[in-house]
Design a protein around this motif. Structure first.
Motif, PDB file in Angstrom:
ATOM      1  N   PRO A 162       6.230   6.918  -8.919  1.00  0.00           N
ATOM      2  CA  PRO A 162       5.139   7.839  -8.571  1.00  0.00           C
ATOM      3  C   PRO A 162       5.330   8.390  -7.171  1.00  0.00           C
ATOM      4  O   PRO A 162       5.720   7.676  -6.239  1.00  0.00           O
ATOM      5  N   GLU A 165      -0.797  10.469  -5.496  1.00  0.00           N
ATOM      6  CA  GLU A 165      -1.960  10.407  -6.378  1.00  0.00           C
ATOM      7  C   GLU A 165      -2.282  11.807  -6.885  1.00  0.00           C
ATOM      8  O   GLU A 165      -2.179  12.793  -6.147  1.00  0.00           O
ATOM      9  N   HIS A 243      -1.833   3.167  -8.829  1.00  0.00           N
ATOM     10  CA  HIS A 243      -1.922   4.432  -8.104  1.00  0.00           C
ATOM     11  C   HIS A 243      -2.808   5.454  -8.825  1.00  0.00           C
ATOM     12  O   HIS A 243      -2.809   6.636  -8.465  1.00  0.00           O
ATOM     13  N   ARG A 245      -6.113   5.215  -8.704  1.00  0.00           N
ATOM     14  CA  ARG A 245      -7.458   4.964  -8.164  1.00  0.00           C
ATOM     15  C   ARG A 245      -8.220   6.262  -7.942  1.00  0.00           C
ATOM     16  O   ARG A 245      -9.436   6.325  -8.186  1.00  0.00           O
TER      17      ARG A 245
END
Length: 464
Positions: A162, A165, A243, A245
């Protein structure tokens, strides 16, 4: 009929009408519509006024009927002109074929001049204006109907780290119904929204909510750049990862904002009791349109049911009594179908098949992953925890099937831009807290608005 008596263009015997008078012939020619007369209409006026115009015999310019047909060049029609010709004193033994009344495709004029018409006949533009070998471009499909890029096979896929975000909520761009600076709960905007929701039946509103929820969850409309950034192919997978969130917080805020807006739809009715009961019925009908087997939008269903089960709404005894009296079917559906369904979904035991559900119930898993305690008895908490985690794993695994189910329900759907905007998270946040209050911390905003709803509820039905 004697030879010195001729017929006028209308077919009436008139001894004073001269068939060689060009003014009469010009008026007669522009009233023709049979193919035998149409082959002369496209010629220029110079041909009519030339030296040989007065020598044209009567049989060469026959009287015609009124069947509409589009003009073509003289060449194609010349071969059948003799068989279609009917002068004043001539009748064929076999009647000519009658041209069709439906307009045929226009044939190109060999002279390069645009075709002309003897009557008002609709033009068919595609046959003449579309070049050979080219097709008209088809309208671009909406993003929720566009085919997503084929993903690699599981065997060939490698781990993608990743990068950042990802947020699927569109930025707070200027809204059509809100100015750059707005105060909380502006009356004019609330009246506009009320009329907007009354214009759409519950099934249409449910599809609008499904479309916005699919975008906010990252189920539809995910770009390749977003997939590369989050390392997975869907938001249903992202919200189960560390990740994810930011996505989890956005989904929690969306659920709470929609629930508060639904409660406000009932508590904001300061008019007669029947008006509040009608608002309750509208929310119940919307929940029925969102349930599994219908739109299948379980996050939307959870938000509507949270509004109906909110303490400030559930305490309105006179309003619920009026609902049971005036709208019995809606009241029975709420008590016997919707409440048990919502209880099962919160416990992780409700329907979750991708064919029946387009968007699964993500709130329990999101709350658990954000550290919130699951409601319910303590002795059942462990079993509920396991069911919630298993449901989250199943939801991430079945993300492609959910995507297919949601796209199937939205195929051919064309949303109302204003209603779609009114259901976005940014619009609801600005509507409830204003342009200044929308940037306050989430917990403070929720606590303040809960107090506002409590005051409105007490005003409608005071205690005691």
């Amino acid at each position: 009929m004697s030879a010195d008596i001729a017929k006028c263009p209308l077919g009436i015997e008139h001894p004073g009408w001269d068939p060689l008078d060009l003014s009469d012939w010009r008026a007669r020619k522009w009233s023709d519509s049979q193919p035998a007369g149409l082959e002369h209409v496209g010629r220029s006026r110079e041909g009519l006024s030339g030296p040989g115009a007065s020598a044209v015999p009567l049989s060469a310019l026959p009287r015609t009927g009124s069947d509409p047909v589009l003009l073509t060049t003289p060449a194609p029609l010349g071969s059948i002109a003799d068989s279609l010709r009917a002068s004043d004193g001539q009748l064929h033994a076999k009647a000519p074929n009658k041209p069709p009344r439906t307009p045929s495709l226009m044939l190109p004029d060999a002279s390069g001049r645009p075709p002309t018409y003897c009557e008002l006949v609709p033009r068919v533009p595609s046959a003449q204006r579309t070049p050979a070998g080219h097709s008209c471009p088809e309208p671009e499909a909406p993003w929720w109907e566009a085919e997503e890029e084929e993903e690699e096979d599981e065997e060939n896929r490698c781990f993608s780290r990743p990068q950042a975000e990802v947020s699927f909520c569109p930025p707070d761009n200027p809204f059509c119904m809100l100015g750059p600076q707005n105060r909380p709960l502006e009356p004019e905007v609330l009246r506009t929204l009320r009329g907007l929701f009354l214009e759409h039946h519950p099934g249409s509103t449910a599809l609008h909510l499904l479309l916005v929820d699919c975008q906010a969850t990252g189920l539809l409309g995910v770009t390749k750049a977003q997939r590369d950034a989050m390392g997975v192919a869907s938001g249903l997978e992202l919200l189960t990862l560390p990740h994810g969130r930011r996505l989890r917080l956005e989904l929690l805020e969306r659920h709470e904002a929609l629930a508060l807006a639904g409660a406000l739809a009932v508590l904001g009715c300061a008019g007669p009791l029947e008006e509040r009961a009608a608002a309750l019925r509208g929310l119940v009908e919307l929940a029925l349109a969102l349930r599994p087997g219908a739109a299948g939008d379980l996050p939307g269903l959870a938000a509507v049911m949270s509004a109906l089960l909110m303490p400030q709404v559930s305490r309105l005894e006179r309003t619920w009594r009026q609902l049971r009296r005036s709208h019995t079917e809606a009241a029975l559906a709420f008590e016997q179908e919707l409440k048990p369904l919502m209880r099962a979904l919160d416990e992780g035991a409700g329907p979750c098949d991708p064919g029946e559900v387009a968007l699964p119930h993500v709130a329990p898993a999101v709350r658990l992953l954000e550290g919130e305690e699951l409601p319910g008895p303590l002795d059942e908490s462990c079993e509920r925890l396991l069911r919630t985690l298993h449901g989250a794993r199943q939801m991430a695994r079945d993300a492609p099937r959910f995507r297919k189910a949601a796209a199937g329900r939205l195929r051919g759907f064309r949303p109302d831009p204003e209603l779609r905007e009114a259901l976005t998270t940014g619009f609801v946040r600005r509507l409830l807290w204003g342009s200044r209050g929308a940037g306050a911390p989430r917990a403070a905003r929720l606590e303040k608005f809960q107090r506002v709803l409590s005051v409105l509820s007490q005003r409608l039905e005071p205690d005691g």
